[in-house]
Write a protein that holds these residues in place. Sequence first.
Motif, mmCIF file in Angstrom:
data_model
loop_
_atom_site.group_PDB
_atom_site.id
_atom_site.type_symbol
_atom_site.label_atom_id
_atom_site.label_comp_id
_atom_site.label_asym_id
_atom_site.label_seq_id
_atom_site.Cartn_x
_atom_site.Cartn_y
_atom_site.Cartn_z
ATOM 1 N N ASP A 1 0.819 -1.207 0.000
ATOM 2 C CA ASP A 1 0.000 0.000 0.000
ATOM 3 C C ASP A 1 0.857 1.262 0.000
ATOM 4 O O ASP A 1 0.411 2.330 -0.435
ATOM 5 C CB ASP A 1 -0.921 0.005 1.223
ATOM 6 N N ASP A 2 2.108 1.133 0.506
ATOM 7 C CA ASP A 2 2.998 2.288 0.551
ATOM 8 C C ASP A 2 3.766 2.481 -0.756
ATOM 9 O O ASP A 2 4.615 3.376 -0.860
ATOM 10 C CB ASP A 2 3.987 2.146 1.706
ATOM 11 N N GLY A 3 3.485 1.637 -1.750
ATOM 12 C CA GLY A 3 4.166 1.755 -3.030
ATOM 13 C C GLY A 3 5.468 0.987 -3.124
ATOM 14 O O GLY A 3 6.096 0.944 -4.185
ATOM 15 N N HIS B 1 13.521 -5.365 -1.289
ATOM 16 C CA HIS B 1 12.551 -4.266 -1.365
ATOM 17 C C HIS B 1 13.002 -3.244 -2.404
ATOM 18 O O HIS B 1 14.205 -3.022 -2.597
ATOM 19 C CB HIS B 1 12.393 -3.581 -0.012
ATOM 20 N N VAL C 1 11.502 0.622 -4.517
ATOM 21 C CA VAL C 1 10.469 1.620 -4.739
ATOM 22 C C VAL C 1 10.901 2.558 -5.859
ATOM 23 O O VAL C 1 12.084 2.891 -5.981
ATOM 24 C CB VAL C 1 10.160 2.424 -3.448
ATOM 25 N N GLU D 1 8.626 9.463 -0.411
ATOM 26 C CA GLU D 1 9.025 8.060 -0.305
ATOM 27 C C GLU D 1 10.541 7.895 -0.152
ATOM 28 O O GLU D 1 11.005 6.861 0.340
ATOM 29 C CB GLU D 1 8.548 7.283 -1.534
ATOM 30 N N LYS E 1 11.260 8.050 3.589
ATOM 31 C CA LYS E 1 10.625 6.886 4.212
ATOM 32 C C LYS E 1 11.435 5.612 3.934
ATOM 33 O O LYS E 1 11.638 4.777 4.823
ATOM 34 C CB LYS E 1 9.194 6.722 3.694
#
Length: 220
Positions: A76-78, A182, A184, A193, A196
């Motif tokens: 959900d956070d991309g 991970h 992004v 982001e 984050k």
Amino acid sequence: MGSAKNRNSAERKARIEEMRRAEQARERRGRIITIGVSTVIVAALVVGGVVLVRSQTGDDEAAKPDKTTGKFVAGDDGVNTWKGKLASTHVETSVDYPMEPPVGGNHHRAWMNCNGDVYTKELRRENAVHSLEHGAVWVTYTAKAQKADVDALAAKVKKTPYSLMSPYANQDAPLILSAWGHQVTVKSAADPEVDKFFAAYVQGQQTPEPGASCTGGVMK
């Protein structure tokens, strides 16, 4: 008579001496052959022992295939998280990673220095993946990225231990941040982001080898 006996005796002694010399020659040849065979056997045992030790200590790990399996799942956070198995064997060969840039998998035993290091040329992926294993965040960009964003991200990396940055032509977006397992995509250096991702994944819980060095590795 005496002369004949003496002659026979001399001939016998000569034959005996000739036989003795022949026997000594055979013994010498036998010793040479024995030594040669023994040397070959010892050499074979030594080579066999070295091969066995190398296979047991991992020096032969370059022949092992990458066993990474799975796929990215978007959160959900991309952030895309790799769901499946990420291999982590040290290899000397190149690796065919299932994602670009790679977020894990088999990698070279030497890591890229990642103590806030900014590189201006593309890196060997196998070294950079090892840096991710140590808990680094890897910032990558293409030629389509804005220079202002590249400069701003470089400034952030330079002041952040356990991070590194480099160009990466074969990725789908101009700016991507990666950590072990991970990844992004960010729109710019000002994208929320960015902070984050750094906060979550620089030496984050995903790190396979927390506290491992980000210096003393490969510098270019």
